[in-house]
Every structure is written in structure tokens, then in C-alpha cells.
Design a protein around this motif. Sequence first.
Motif, PDB file in Angstrom:
ATOM      1  N   TYR A  74       0.843  -1.202   0.000  1.00 46.27           N
ATOM      2  CA  TYR A  74       0.000   0.000   0.000  1.00 46.27           C
ATOM      3  C   TYR A  74       0.879   1.253   0.000  1.00 46.27           C
ATOM      4  CZ  TYR A  74      -4.071   2.885   1.256  1.00 46.27           C
ATOM      5  OH  TYR A  74      -5.096   3.815   1.274  1.00 46.27           O
ATOM      6  N   GLN A  75       0.667   2.115  -0.986  1.00 49.27           N
ATOM      7  CA  GLN A  75       1.430   3.351  -1.178  1.00 49.27           C
ATOM      8  C   GLN A  75       2.910   3.088  -1.441  1.00 49.27           C
ATOM      9  OE1 GLN A  75       0.490   5.547   2.420  1.00 49.27           O
ATOM     10  NE2 GLN A  75      -1.441   6.327   1.552  1.00 49.27           N
ATOM     11  N   GLY A  76       3.254   1.821  -1.656  1.00 51.98           N
ATOM     12  CA  GLY A  76       4.628   1.472  -1.986  1.00 51.98           C
ATOM     13  C   GLY A  76       5.622   1.639  -0.858  1.00 51.98           C
ATOM     14  N   ASN A  77       5.114   1.657   0.382  1.00 54.25           N
ATOM     15  CA  ASN A  77       6.033   1.822   1.511  1.00 54.25           C
ATOM     16  C   ASN A  77       5.420   1.230   2.785  1.00 54.25           C
ATOM     17  OD1 ASN A  77       4.366   3.906   2.845  1.00 54.25           O
ATOM     18  ND2 ASN A  77       5.029   5.235   1.150  1.00 54.25           N
ATOM     19  N   LEU A  78       6.140   1.417   3.892  1.00 55.97           N
ATOM     20  CA  LEU A  78       5.725   0.855   5.178  1.00 55.97           C
ATOM     21  C   LEU A  78       5.116   1.890   6.117  1.00 55.97           C
ATOM     22  CD1 LEU A  78       8.629  -1.552   6.265  1.00 55.97           C
ATOM     23  CD2 LEU A  78       6.235  -2.154   5.985  1.00 55.97           C
ATOM     24  N   ASP A  79       4.930   3.126   5.644  1.00 51.35           N
ATOM     25  CA  ASP A  79       4.566   4.201   6.564  1.00 51.35           C
ATOM     26  C   ASP A  79       3.287   3.900   7.336  1.00 51.35           C
ATOM     27  OD1 ASP A  79       6.788   5.395   5.598  1.00 51.35           O
ATOM     28  OD2 ASP A  79       5.788   7.071   4.602  1.00 51.35           O
ATOM     29  N   LEU A  80       2.196   3.571   6.637  1.00 44.76           N
ATOM     30  CA  LEU A  80       0.929   3.322   7.330  1.00 44.76           C
ATOM     31  C   LEU A  80       1.017   2.038   8.162  1.00 44.76           C
ATOM     32  CD1 LEU A  80      -1.932   4.436   7.726  1.00 44.76           C
ATOM     33  CD2 LEU A  80      -2.689   2.907   5.910  1.00 44.76           C
ATOM     34  N   ALA A 313      -6.260   1.265   7.281  1.00 45.97           N
ATOM     35  CA  ALA A 313      -5.295   0.231   7.671  1.00 45.97           C
ATOM     36  C   ALA A 313      -5.754  -1.131   7.175  1.00 45.97           C
ATOM     37  CB  ALA A 313      -5.116   0.222   9.186  1.00 45.97           C
ATOM     38  N   GLY A 314      -7.073  -1.344   7.199  1.00 44.38           N
ATOM     39  CA  GLY A 314      -7.614  -2.577   6.631  1.00 44.38           C
ATOM     40  C   GLY A 314      -7.300  -2.692   5.150  1.00 44.38           C
ATOM     41  N   LEU A 315      -7.369  -1.563   4.426  1.00 47.28           N
ATOM     42  CA  LEU A 315      -7.026  -1.567   2.999  1.00 47.28           C
ATOM     43  C   LEU A 315      -5.554  -1.886   2.787  1.00 47.28           C
ATOM     44  CD1 LEU A 315      -8.877   1.474   1.351  1.00 47.28           C
ATOM     45  CD2 LEU A 315      -9.509  -0.926   1.333  1.00 47.28           C
ATOM     46  N   VAL A 322      -3.577  -9.241  -1.606  1.00 44.69           N
ATOM     47  CA  VAL A 322      -3.841  -9.472  -3.031  1.00 44.69           C
ATOM     48  C   VAL A 322      -2.675  -9.070  -3.929  1.00 44.69           C
ATOM     49  CG1 VAL A 322      -6.336  -9.287  -2.760  1.00 44.69           C
ATOM     50  CG2 VAL A 322      -5.012  -7.234  -3.299  1.00 44.69           C
ATOM     51  N   GLY A 323      -1.655  -8.428  -3.336  1.00 50.01           N
ATOM     52  CA  GLY A 323      -0.499  -8.013  -4.126  1.00 50.01           C
ATOM     53  C   GLY A 323      -0.769  -6.842  -5.043  1.00 50.01           C
ATOM     54  N   ILE A 324      -1.738  -5.984  -4.688  1.00 46.60           N
ATOM     55  CA  ILE A 324      -2.114  -4.829  -5.515  1.00 46.60           C
ATOM     56  C   ILE A 324      -2.146  -3.591  -4.621  1.00 46.60           C
ATOM     57  CG2 ILE A 324      -3.917  -3.794  -6.953  1.00 46.60           C
ATOM     58  CD1 ILE A 324      -4.919  -6.676  -7.508  1.00 46.60           C
ATOM     59  N   ASP A 325      -1.510  -2.515  -5.058  1.00 45.32           N
ATOM     60  CA  ASP A 325      -1.526  -1.263  -4.307  1.00 45.32           C
ATOM     61  C   ASP A 325      -2.871  -0.564  -4.514  1.00 45.32           C
ATOM     62  OD1 ASP A 325      -1.159   1.138  -3.064  1.00 45.32           O
ATOM     63  OD2 ASP A 325       0.529   1.793  -4.311  1.00 45.32           O
ATOM     64  N   LEU A 326      -3.757  -0.717  -3.560  1.00 46.81           N
ATOM     65  CA  LEU A 326      -5.108  -0.162  -3.689  1.00 46.81           C
ATOM     66  C   LEU A 326      -5.139   1.352  -3.530  1.00 46.81           C
ATOM     67  CD1 LEU A 326      -7.068  -2.880  -1.657  1.00 46.81           C
ATOM     68  CD2 LEU A 326      -6.810  -2.693  -4.142  1.00 46.81           C
ATOM     69  N   SER A 327      -4.043   1.959  -3.100  1.00 51.20           N
ATOM     70  CA  SER A 327      -4.010   3.425  -2.981  1.00 51.20           C
ATOM     71  C   SER A 327      -4.010   4.091  -4.348  1.00 51.20           C
ATOM     72  CB  SER A 327      -2.776   3.871  -2.188  1.00 51.20           C
ATOM     73  OG  SER A 327      -1.580   3.677  -2.932  1.00 51.20           O
ATOM     74  N   ARG A 328      -3.735   3.347  -5.409  1.00 54.39           N
ATOM     75  CA  ARG A 328      -3.676   3.916  -6.760  1.00 54.39           C
ATOM     76  C   ARG A 328      -5.042   4.175  -7.371  1.00 54.39           C
ATOM     77  NH1 ARG A 328      -2.136   0.781 -10.361  1.00 54.39           N
ATOM     78  NH2 ARG A 328      -1.937  -1.245  -9.360  1.00 54.39           N
ATOM     79  N   PHE A 329      -6.109   3.697  -6.705  1.00 55.90           N
ATOM     80  CA  PHE A 329      -7.439   3.805  -7.281  1.00 55.90           C
ATOM     81  C   PHE A 329      -8.286   4.814  -6.513  1.00 55.90           C
ATOM     82  CE2 PHE A 329      -5.814  -0.498  -7.929  1.00 55.90           C
ATOM     83  CZ  PHE A 329      -5.836  -0.574  -9.319  1.00 55.90           C
ATOM     84  N   ALA A 334     -13.850   1.031  -9.858  1.00 61.70           N
ATOM     85  CA  ALA A 334     -13.791  -0.426  -9.801  1.00 61.70           C
ATOM     86  C   ALA A 334     -12.341  -0.885  -9.942  1.00 61.70           C
ATOM     87  CB  ALA A 334     -14.637  -1.039 -10.906  1.00 61.70           C
ATOM     88  N   ILE A 335     -11.906  -1.739  -9.047  1.00 59.54           N
ATOM     89  CA  ILE A 335     -10.516  -2.201  -9.034  1.00 59.54           C
ATOM     90  C   ILE A 335     -10.370  -3.356 -10.018  1.00 59.54           C
ATOM     91  CG2 ILE A 335      -8.687  -3.207  -7.602  1.00 59.54           C
ATOM     92  CD1 ILE A 335     -10.235  -1.866  -5.193  1.00 59.54           C
TER      93      ILE A 335
END
Length: 472
Positions: A74-80, A313-315, A322-329, A334-335
Motif C-alpha cells: 500500500y502506497q509502496g512503503n511501510l509508513d501506514l 489500515a484494513g485496505l 492481493v499483491g495490488i496497491d489499492l491506494s492507486r485507485f 472499480a478495481i
Amino acid sequence: MTNSATPAAAKKILLNAFDMNCAGHINHGLWTHPRDESHRFNELSYWTDLAQTLEQGLFDGLFLADITGVYDVYQGNLDLTLKESIQLPGHDPSTLVSAMAAVTQHLGFGVTVNLSYELPYQFARRFASLDHLTQGRIGWNIVTGYLDSAERLIGQKGLKDHDQRYAQAEEFLELCYKFWEGSWQDDAVRKDKQRRIFTDPAKVHQIQHAGKYYQSQGVFQVSPSVQRTPVLFQAGASPRGLQFAARHAEAVFIGGDKPEKIKAQVDKIRSLAREQGRAAVKIFLGITAVTAETDVLAQEKLAEYIRYASPEAGLAHYSSSVGIDLSRFADDQAIPYQRTNSIASVNQKFKEQQITRNDLKAQHILGGRYPLLAGSGASVAEQLIQLLDETGIDGFNLTRTVAPESHRDFIRLVIPELQQRGRYKTEYAAGSLRSKLFNQGDRLPASHPAEQFRCAASKPSAAAENIQKQLA
């Protein structure tokens, strides 16, 4: 709900507490609640108190999740992940078992271990030792991993193909069966002080294994424990994962929201197990419950919990699943489905349904994705019974919300209601975890594939023959 079955005939609910050796497990963000104590997960008293609480509630087991790696998609990092303690920091669950077993007599312990990063011998030795120390109360939740971050941590470039991980798992299990079931005969240990014979050499056999992934030769170091093989749990829901579970698992952990979909999963698992010549498979559904003295108070408590929960955080957790960065949508976008090597059964939903971030946030209202029940003890009890009867499951893995409050509430308010309806035990049965779950003895049944690796008496050496004469 009116149940047509009489209390004496109705199936009793099996119940595990579902937890993890970390602060943020499934229902993310609730570590910030003023009454939550999960930040104490690194204190042994936190876990021994929990074990005693669960045994007072007659829980069948404490199911301990674990991951190798971190949620960095998520967001390509560990921050959250770091800010919200999304299973980070997270400690080894097996380190907790001996202490919890020492303060309980009946509670079982299902421990998640990722076999992709273990050597079969060292793992089999550790769990056989735990089965001795718990007097037969240990189970293993078999996982193969789904995080690229785990591969990088151990020096690999990326996650192996999903089906290849299961092929490796098959051989891992075969070798473990050889260790647990095939090296020592049941009566090998004599403890004969007069004749100075602790173990009869004629009844201990070398293991020979030369496979694609593993090689091993020698004698297993641990004598037979109560169960020999730990109770085998598994949670794979992909076609390959279900085939693996149908062959090996004694208990299967599933997710699901709608009863008809849960029932379809249950029917599929049982059908596959029957094809393997196996019938006794217990199926547990992940569940979250918020309960209070009345339905109104329960809704008020839920509203209070929601104020501290973190759907985002759940996202982030879901993104790594799922191996998909959901922050990009965008929230209402629809993902699209993307093939990944992560949890195939979860990722498949994007192919089957139109799902947006808003949909996922609504599902993760408490930061977790399991079905949420809220109500009085009687109301929650009725909902659990209805789910069990409509879907054919055997029990539930109950997640925590505010720790330890949520488990104490459940034990105080829901358990008595289940007992009054004849749907929950009023005392523990004797015996091992396997015996409690199946009432068919401590060992794996002959219908299990481990049967083919069980040791038989072999021709003894000359030295062993001399000892046999001494023992005669």
C-alpha cells in the motif's frame, strides 16, 4: 431463529480465539482504544492471562496467526503499516505456547508456521517437542506465504509461483510425516533403570528421503508425543489450496460473508475430502462479534469501537493480501483484476465482482474483513447458531476487537446463551486436542495420507537383538 433440531441432537459449536503475537491483527486501529491492552503483546502475562480467560470460557483453542515479511504494498512503503501497527512489530507465536500451556489444562494451540522458510527437520522437531510439553494440545496451521517482502528478507528475488509453493508443501508434509510417524515405534522408550535401557534400539528407525526440494537421512531426535503429528489446520481457498487441504488438513479455516457462499465453500471442501477417502474435516469460519447486555448497548459499543478503527489500515492489509496497491485507485473506481502470486482466492474477487475502495472500506468498518455480528448475548448466539446450521460449518475463529474486553464480553454474555440452547459444551472432554475435536483418539486416522509413512518393525541389528534378549 427456531431450530428444528433438539438440543441433544444439534451440533455443538467449536470455538477458537483468533489472535496474533502483535498489536494490530485483523481489526485494525483498535489498539488506540483507551481500554485496549494489545500494546502489551510483548509481555508474557498478557498471553497467560488470555489463555486462562479462554479456558474459563471453554474455548477449544487459541489460533495464532503469523506472517513472514511485512505489508509494504500500500502506497509502496511501510509508513501506514508502522503508524497503525498492521501486524508490525510482530513476534514468533510458537514462543508463547509453553507458558500458556503451563497455566491451562485443556486449551489447544493452533500455531501458524510458513513452511516455505523452514527446514522440515527443525520444524518437525520443534512441534514434536511442543506436543510433548503441552501433553498433546498443539496444532499447526500450514501456510506457504504470500508476501514478496518475505522473499527479500531471506535473500530471494520474489515470491515463487502459487502452485509451485503447494508442490513444495506436499513434499514438506511427506518428510514431516516420516519424522513424526515413521522413525520411532510407540513402545521404543523403555526407561528401564535396572537394565540401563532408556530406548530399545530395535524400535527406532532411520528416515531416508531424497526428493525434489528436500533430502534427509537419519533418526528423528524426538520420541513419539501424545499426538505424534500435530492437529493440521489449513486456510487455502484457491483450487490448488483446496486440493491440498482436502488431502492433509483436519481443520480448515475459511472466510466468507453471505451464508450461501459459505455453504458452497463448505460443500466443496467436504466433497474434495470425500474424494480423498477422508470424511472428518472440521471447518471454521472467521467472525467478529461485539456484544453487550442489550442490542441497544451493543450498537452503542460498536459505534464507540468504530471511532477508533482504521478502515484504511484494513485496505493496507488487504493490498498485501492481493499483491495490488489499492491506494492507486479512486474511492469509487472499480478495481481491475490483476494476476498476482499472493492470496489467489482473495484476488479472484476482483475478477468476479465490481469492487471499489469504498466497498472495501465499508467492509472494513472495524479495520477487518470478517463478518461482523453485533447484539446482545442472546442475539449473537442466535446468529452464530443460524450461520452454523445454514452453512454446515463446525465452528468459528473469533477475532478480537478491544483486547481483552471483547473475549471477556463474549464469554460472559454469549457462551451461557449457547449453552442454554444446548449448542456449546459445559465442560471439556478428556484427552488431546485431536481427541477433543474428533472424539476418535489422539492419532491421525488410518484414512489420512500420513498412514503410509508409519513405521513397522524392521529386522533388528545384532546389538539390538542382544538387548531384546535382555528385555525378554
